[in-house]
Motif scaffolding. Structure first.
Motif, mmCIF file in Angstrom:
data_model
loop_
_atom_site.group_PDB
_atom_site.id
_atom_site.type_symbol
_atom_site.label_atom_id
_atom_site.label_comp_id
_atom_site.label_asym_id
_atom_site.label_seq_id
_atom_site.Cartn_x
_atom_site.Cartn_y
_atom_site.Cartn_z
ATOM 1 N N LEU A 15 -25.679 53.632 9.579
ATOM 2 C CA LEU A 15 -25.203 52.387 10.192
ATOM 3 C C LEU A 15 -26.332 51.702 10.956
ATOM 4 O O LEU A 15 -26.473 50.472 10.902
ATOM 5 C CB LEU A 15 -24.031 52.681 11.131
ATOM 6 N N TYR A 48 -18.857 53.216 3.191
ATOM 7 C CA TYR A 48 -18.049 53.145 4.403
ATOM 8 C C TYR A 48 -16.554 53.097 4.092
ATOM 9 O O TYR A 48 -15.731 53.574 4.878
ATOM 10 C CB TYR A 48 -18.451 51.905 5.210
ATOM 11 N N GLN A 71 -16.714 53.557 14.202
ATOM 12 C CA GLN A 71 -16.238 52.226 14.568
ATOM 13 C C GLN A 71 -16.871 51.732 15.866
ATOM 14 O O GLN A 71 -17.210 50.552 16.000
ATOM 15 C CB GLN A 71 -14.707 52.229 14.690
ATOM 16 N N GLU A 72 -17.018 52.635 16.818
ATOM 17 C CA GLU A 72 -17.659 52.243 18.078
ATOM 18 C C GLU A 72 -19.099 51.809 17.832
ATOM 19 O O GLU A 72 -19.558 50.793 18.376
ATOM 20 C CB GLU A 72 -17.625 53.408 19.071
ATOM 21 N N LEU A 74 -20.473 50.676 14.959
ATOM 22 C CA LEU A 74 -20.504 49.421 14.204
ATOM 23 C C LEU A 74 -20.122 48.233 15.089
ATOM 24 O O LEU A 74 -20.729 47.161 15.000
ATOM 25 C CB LEU A 74 -19.561 49.523 12.997
ATOM 26 N N ALA A 75 -19.140 48.414 15.946
ATOM 27 C CA ALA A 75 -18.700 47.327 16.820
ATOM 28 C C ALA A 75 -19.745 46.950 17.847
ATOM 29 O O ALA A 75 -19.772 45.813 18.325
ATOM 30 C CB ALA A 75 -17.394 47.705 17.520
ATOM 31 N N THR A 81 -16.944 42.396 12.485
ATOM 32 C CA THR A 81 -17.189 43.181 11.274
ATOM 33 C C THR A 81 -16.503 44.544 11.373
ATOM 34 O O THR A 81 -15.862 45.005 10.426
ATOM 35 C CB THR A 81 -18.701 43.368 11.060
ATOM 36 N N ALA A 82 -16.616 45.173 12.531
ATOM 37 C CA ALA A 82 -16.014 46.494 12.711
ATOM 38 C C ALA A 82 -14.495 46.427 12.666
ATOM 39 O O ALA A 82 -13.846 47.263 12.030
ATOM 40 C CB ALA A 82 -16.475 47.099 14.039
ATOM 41 N N GLY A 86 -12.391 48.179 9.765
ATOM 42 C CA GLY A 86 -11.690 49.310 10.373
ATOM 43 C C GLY A 86 -10.286 49.493 9.834
ATOM 44 O O GLY A 86 -9.777 50.621 9.789
ATOM 45 N N HIS A 240 -8.729 53.397 15.528
ATOM 46 C CA HIS A 240 -9.888 52.609 15.094
ATOM 47 C C HIS A 240 -9.939 51.281 15.840
ATOM 48 O O HIS A 240 -11.018 50.681 15.995
ATOM 49 C CB HIS A 240 -9.864 52.364 13.576
ATOM 50 N N VAL A 244 -13.227 49.758 18.506
ATOM 51 C CA VAL A 244 -13.972 48.502 18.360
ATOM 52 C C VAL A 244 -14.267 47.884 19.724
ATOM 53 O O VAL A 244 -15.400 47.457 20.000
ATOM 54 C CB VAL A 244 -13.176 47.511 17.482
#
Length: 387
Positions: A15, A48, A71-72, A74-75, A81-82, A86, A240, A244
């Motif tokens: 990521l 993903y 998720q954390e 990516l956010a 996007t996350a 998600g 999820h 985020v």
């Protein structure tokens, strides 16, 4: 400290190789109210979409605790996007854990995920019903005619609309007096995406309206039948969502911390990070961030353990409530540290401030969580008294 294994670490490292592009495209999508399609293509390339698909179906088999760490992360690059992708992780995780579909349906969709990079979201919201978790009856209807289902209606909040390959769509079935969920490929005739998404928050999610005009699907497209509101379902995969907002809070904290370490107005002999009132705000941020992170990962971990599953199930809503509200306060504190510059249109804190508030309107809602906590406390009090 929440990374449990090398496989989890590997995904997070992958990521981070996408971080710069996802950040830039996320900011552009927010400015233009567009959709960062290239970011989702990059996420699909690293697999993903199959992270929460069990290994026996060809996926990576990651659990809830691992999912929220992805998720954390990516956010912290881009919240929209996350949040959008998600739903794929959460929906797939729930479907396969609970075996909500027939084995044939599960096998078929697993192949769609692994071989054709399928993306799915549960499409249940409608303007006429409000949040589906409150039990409203869909205005979308499904009628069985000559061996096929004919579905018509209008859905709102179709997050990830442009990238979805399948819509897991709710519809009222009159003859069953129940809500059915139908797996509908996005390529069918009668499906239209109407560009209605005009929010100040999560602009890059493309959460437009989905219009269904006599969409015809075979009998086995009906994959679920629900007789009550979805709020009655215990679903740990919904974590999820707060993950985020935790990621957005982390990004706001990092920005404010960097600013405090580097900004020195000519009225001061040192950077503002040395000022007591700035350190007080930074300290408050750390308290709220660590509190949110510990409760989220603790609830997820206990939910996945058989001996603590039932008790943790009662705290799923609490975890979301604490994380989102703490995240809102963290962004506010970060903006107080940075000052008026945080209101500039190009400043990322501007976007964090708007995006983080969207968490208040993701399920479960705060009022439902608090009411359930009160009811559980009252029930426990009665049990203690009677014992």
């Amino acid at each position: 400290m929440f990374i449990k294994n090398d496989s989890q670490k590997e995904v997070i490292e992958k990521l981070h190789t996408l971080k710069e592009g996802i950040q830039a495209r996320g900011a552009e999508a927010d400015r233009e109210n567009s959709f960062p399609s290239e970011s989702f293509q990059e996420l699909l390339k690293i697999g993903y979409n199959k992270l929460t698909l069990p290994k026996e179906y060809g996926g990576d088999g990651f659990g809830i605790s691992e999912m929220i760490s992805f998720q954390e992360t990516l956010a912290s690059f881009d919240g929209a996007t996350a949040l959008a992708i998600g739903w794929q992780l959460g929906v797939v995780g729930e479907i396969y854990e609970k075996k909500k579909w027939s084995e044939e349906q599960l096998q078929h969709f697993a192949q769609e995920i692994t071989q054709h990079r399928a993306l799915v979201n549960r499409i249940a919201s409608e303007a006429v019903t409000g949040s589906p978790t409150r039990g409203g009856r869909p205005g979308t209807n499904a009628v069985f005619i000559d061996g096929n289902w004919h579905i018509s209606g209008r859905k709102s909040f179709t997050t990830l609309s442009y990238a979805l390959t399948h819509f897991l769509t709710s519809a009222w079935i009159e003859e069953k007096q129940a809500i059915g969920f139908f797996l509908i490929p996005s390529t069918l005739d009668g499906l239209t995406i109407e560009e209605t998404w005009d929010m100040v928050a999560m602009r890059g999610t493309a959460s437009h309206d989905l219009i269904l005009e006599d969409v015809i699907v075979p009998a086995d497209a009906l994959v679920e039948v629900n007789n009550g509101p979805r709020s009655n379902n215990i679903n740990g995969w919904a974590l999820h969502i707060p993950a985020v907002y935790l990621g957005i809070a982390q990004a706001a904290r990092d920005y404010a911390l960097h600013f405090a370490r580097t900004y020195q107005p000519n009225s001061l002999p040192t950077v503002i990070g040395e000022l007591p009132h700035v350190q007080d705000k930074l300290g408050q941020i750390e308290v709220k961030l660590k509190t949110a992170r510990h409760i989220l990962y603790s609830v997820a971990d206990h939910f996945e353990q058989p001996t603590t599953h039932d008790a943790a199930a009662q705290d799923l809503g609490l975890a979301k409530h604490v994380v989102v509200n703490n995240a809102i306060e963290i962004v506010d504190l970060a903006m107080r540290i940075v000052g008026a510059k945080s209101l500039q249109s190009q400043n990322p804190l501007n976007r964090y401030y708007r995006d983080v508030r969207a968490g208040l309107h993701n399920p479960p809602m705060d009022d439902m969580t608090i009411t359930k906590l009160a009811q559980n406390a009252l029930k426990e009090g009665q049990e203690v008294k009677h014992s």
